[in-house]
Motif scaffolding. Structure first.
Motif, PDB file in Angstrom:
ATOM      1  N   SER A   1       1.046   4.108   7.002  1.00 25.05           N
ATOM      2  CA  SER A   1       0.044   3.050   6.837  1.00 25.05           C
ATOM      3  C   SER A   1      -0.303   2.400   8.163  1.00 25.05           C
ATOM      4  O   SER A   1       0.456   2.489   9.142  1.00 25.05           O
ATOM      5  N   VAL A   2      -1.465   1.732   8.178  1.00 23.59           N
ATOM      6  CA  VAL A   2      -1.826   0.831   9.278  1.00 23.59           C
ATOM      7  C   VAL A   2      -1.962  -0.558   8.679  1.00 23.59           C
ATOM      8  O   VAL A   2      -2.531  -0.739   7.599  1.00 23.59           O
TER       9      VAL A   2
ATOM     10  N   LYS B   1     -10.314   3.062   9.625  1.00 27.75           N
ATOM     11  CA  LYS B   1      -9.294   3.872  10.299  1.00 27.75           C
ATOM     12  C   LYS B   1      -8.771   5.009   9.413  1.00 27.75           C
ATOM     13  O   LYS B   1      -7.891   5.763   9.838  1.00 27.75           O
ATOM     14  N   LEU B   2      -9.298   5.125   8.196  1.00 24.59           N
ATOM     15  CA  LEU B   2      -8.807   6.157   7.276  1.00 24.59           C
ATOM     16  C   LEU B   2      -8.863   7.572   7.848  1.00 24.59           C
ATOM     17  O   LEU B   2      -7.914   8.346   7.655  1.00 24.59           O
TER      18      LEU B   2
ATOM     19  N   VAL C   1      -3.643  -0.320   4.745  1.00 26.80           N
ATOM     20  CA  VAL C   1      -4.163   0.898   4.115  1.00 26.80           C
ATOM     21  C   VAL C   1      -3.126   1.995   4.314  1.00 26.80           C
ATOM     22  O   VAL C   1      -2.566   2.128   5.414  1.00 26.80           O
ATOM     23  N   ALA C   2      -2.854   2.780   3.256  1.00 26.23           N
ATOM     24  CA  ALA C   2      -1.807   3.809   3.329  1.00 26.23           C
ATOM     25  C   ALA C   2      -2.256   5.118   2.687  1.00 26.23           C
ATOM     26  O   ALA C   2      -3.079   5.123   1.766  1.00 26.23           O
ATOM     27  N   VAL C   3      -1.703   6.205   3.180  1.00 25.94           N
ATOM     28  CA  VAL C   3      -1.967   7.542   2.626  1.00 25.94           C
ATOM     29  C   VAL C   3      -0.639   8.272   2.456  1.00 25.94           C
ATOM     30  O   VAL C   3       0.353   7.950   3.125  1.00 25.94           O
ATOM     31  N   PRO C   4      -0.591   9.270   1.574  1.00 27.75           N
ATOM     32  CA  PRO C   4       0.669   9.963   1.292  1.00 27.75           C
ATOM     33  C   PRO C   4       1.028  11.032   2.314  1.00 27.75           C
ATOM     34  O   PRO C   4       0.160  11.584   3.002  1.00 27.75           O
TER      35      PRO C   4
ATOM     36  N   ALA D   1       0.827  -1.205   0.000  1.00 29.70           N
ATOM     37  CA  ALA D   1       0.000   0.000   0.000  1.00 29.70           C
ATOM     38  C   ALA D   1       0.864   1.258   0.000  1.00 29.70           C
ATOM     39  O   ALA D   1       0.581   2.222  -0.715  1.00 29.70           O
ATOM     40  N   VAL D   2       1.948   1.264   0.809  1.00 27.18           N
ATOM     41  CA  VAL D   2       2.811   2.451   0.847  1.00 27.18           C
ATOM     42  C   VAL D   2       3.491   2.674  -0.504  1.00 27.18           C
ATOM     43  O   VAL D   2       3.649   3.810  -0.959  1.00 27.18           O
ATOM     44  N   GLY D   3       3.916   1.573  -1.147  1.00 27.93           N
ATOM     45  CA  GLY D   3       4.546   1.705  -2.453  1.00 27.93           C
ATOM     46  C   GLY D   3       3.598   2.273  -3.483  1.00 27.93           C
ATOM     47  O   GLY D   3       3.950   3.198  -4.232  1.00 27.93           O
TER      48      GLY D   3
END
Length: 257
Positions: A214-215, A230-231, A198-201, A135-137
Motif C-alpha cells: 500500500s501507499v 498512484k495505482l 490505497v492497497a493492492v494484493p 486497505a491492506v486488510g
C-alpha cells in the motif's frame, strides 16, 4: 551420473503431465526396463512418483510437500524490499507491506516518507493490522475463500474508530465484493481519521493472495483521489513482487474511479 539425474528429472516432469508405463519410463531414461524399475522404485520410496493400480506411474505427493515447504520458507520481506523502496521514491509516500499470518494480518515492512518527519503513522513492523479498517486488510480479505474470510473475521470486534469505519459485517462484505471486482482497496480515514491509503494484493506461485502492498499519506499531504493516481505504480510493484514469488500472470484491475 549427471545424465541419469537429468533423465530422472525429465521422468518426474512427464509424470506430472500424464501417467507413464514402465516401457515409456525406460525410453525416457534410456535404460533397460529392469534399471528403469529400480530408478522408479527409488523415486517412489521418496514419494516423487506414485504407482497406480493400473501399473503406471504418476506425479507423487512428496514433491508437492517440498514445494509447500519452499513456499513457507520464502522471505517475503527480502523479495519485496527493493521494490518497496523504489515505490516510495516514485510516489513520495509511506509504503507498507502486510502479510497474512495465521489469524492476523501483520505489517512485515514499512518505508517511511520523509514528509512524515513531523507526523509519524502509528503502523509498526510486527504490529497487527486492523483487518476491517485498513486497505491492506480489506484487499487480503476480499481475495480469500469464504471459509478463510469467516475464520479471520470470527476474531474481529467491529469497533467504529471514525465516522467512515465499516463497523458491521454486512457493510464490510459489500465493500469486499467491490474490492474483489476492481482489484484494489482504500482506507478513507477508517482507522485514523487523518490518514488515507490505497492497497493492492500480492500473490504467490499458486495465485493465492498472501499479502498486500500500500501507499499511505496523511490527508494534508495527499487526498485519497491523489493516492489513487498512484495505482499504476502500486500495481506494477505488486506484479514485480508476485513474480519474485513465482506468480506468472496478473489479473487486470478496473481503473480508479
Amino acid at each position: 551420473m549427471a545424465q541419469t539425474i537429468r533423465r530422472a528429472i525429465d521422468l518426474i516432469r512427464l509424470t506430472a503431465e500424464h501417467p507413464l508405463t514402465l516401457s515409456e519410463a525406460a525410453d525416457v531414461l534410456g535404460v533397460h526396463k529392469s534399471t528403469a524399475l529400480r530408478i522408479l522404485k527409488t523415486l517412489e520410496d521418496a514419494r516423487f512418483v506414485r504407482k497406480t493400480g493400473a501399473g503406471t506411474y504418476v506425479f507423487g505427493s512428496g514433491l508437492i510437500e517440498l514445494s509447500e515447504l519452499a513456499l513457507g520458507s520464502m522471505d517475503l520481506r527480502q523479495f519485496a524490499s527493493p521494490h518497496l523502496r523504489a515505490l516510495q521514491r516514485q510516489t513520495g509516500h509511506t509504503v507498507h507491506l502486510a502479510q497474512l499470518t495465521g489469524d492476523e494480518i501483520i505489517y512485515v515492512d514499512k518505508v517511511d516518507s520523509p514528509a512524515f518527519d513531523a507526523v509519524k503513522l502509528p503502523s509498526r513492523i510486527g504490529r497487527a493490522v486492523s483487518i476491517h479498517a485498513s486497505a491492506v486488510g480489506k484487499v487480503i480479505l476480499a481475495h480469500l475463500s469464504q471459509e478463510e474470510r469467516d475464520r479471520l473475521l470470527s476474531h474481529v470486534t467491529f469497533e467504529r474508530y471514525t465516522s467512515t469505519t465499516l463497523a458491521d459485517r454486512e457493510s464490510l462484505d459489500a465493500e469486499l465484493t467491490r474490492v474483489a471486482e476492481r482489484g484494489w482497496a482504500v482506507d478513507d480515514g477508517e482507522h485514523d481519521s487523518y490518514a488515507r491509503c490505497v492497497a493492492v494484493p500480492i500473490r504467490d506461485s499458486r495465485g493465492q493472495v498472501i499479502a498486500a502492498v500500500s501507499v499511505t499519506a496523511i490527508e494534508v499531504i495527499a487526498t485519497l483521489e491523489q493516492l489513487k493516481e498512484k495505482l499504476p505504480l502500486l500495481l506494477e510493484t505488486s506484479a514485480l513482487i508476485s513474480q519474485e514469488l513465482g506468480f506468472t500472470s496478473q489479473p487486470s484491475p478496473t481503473p480508479a474511479s
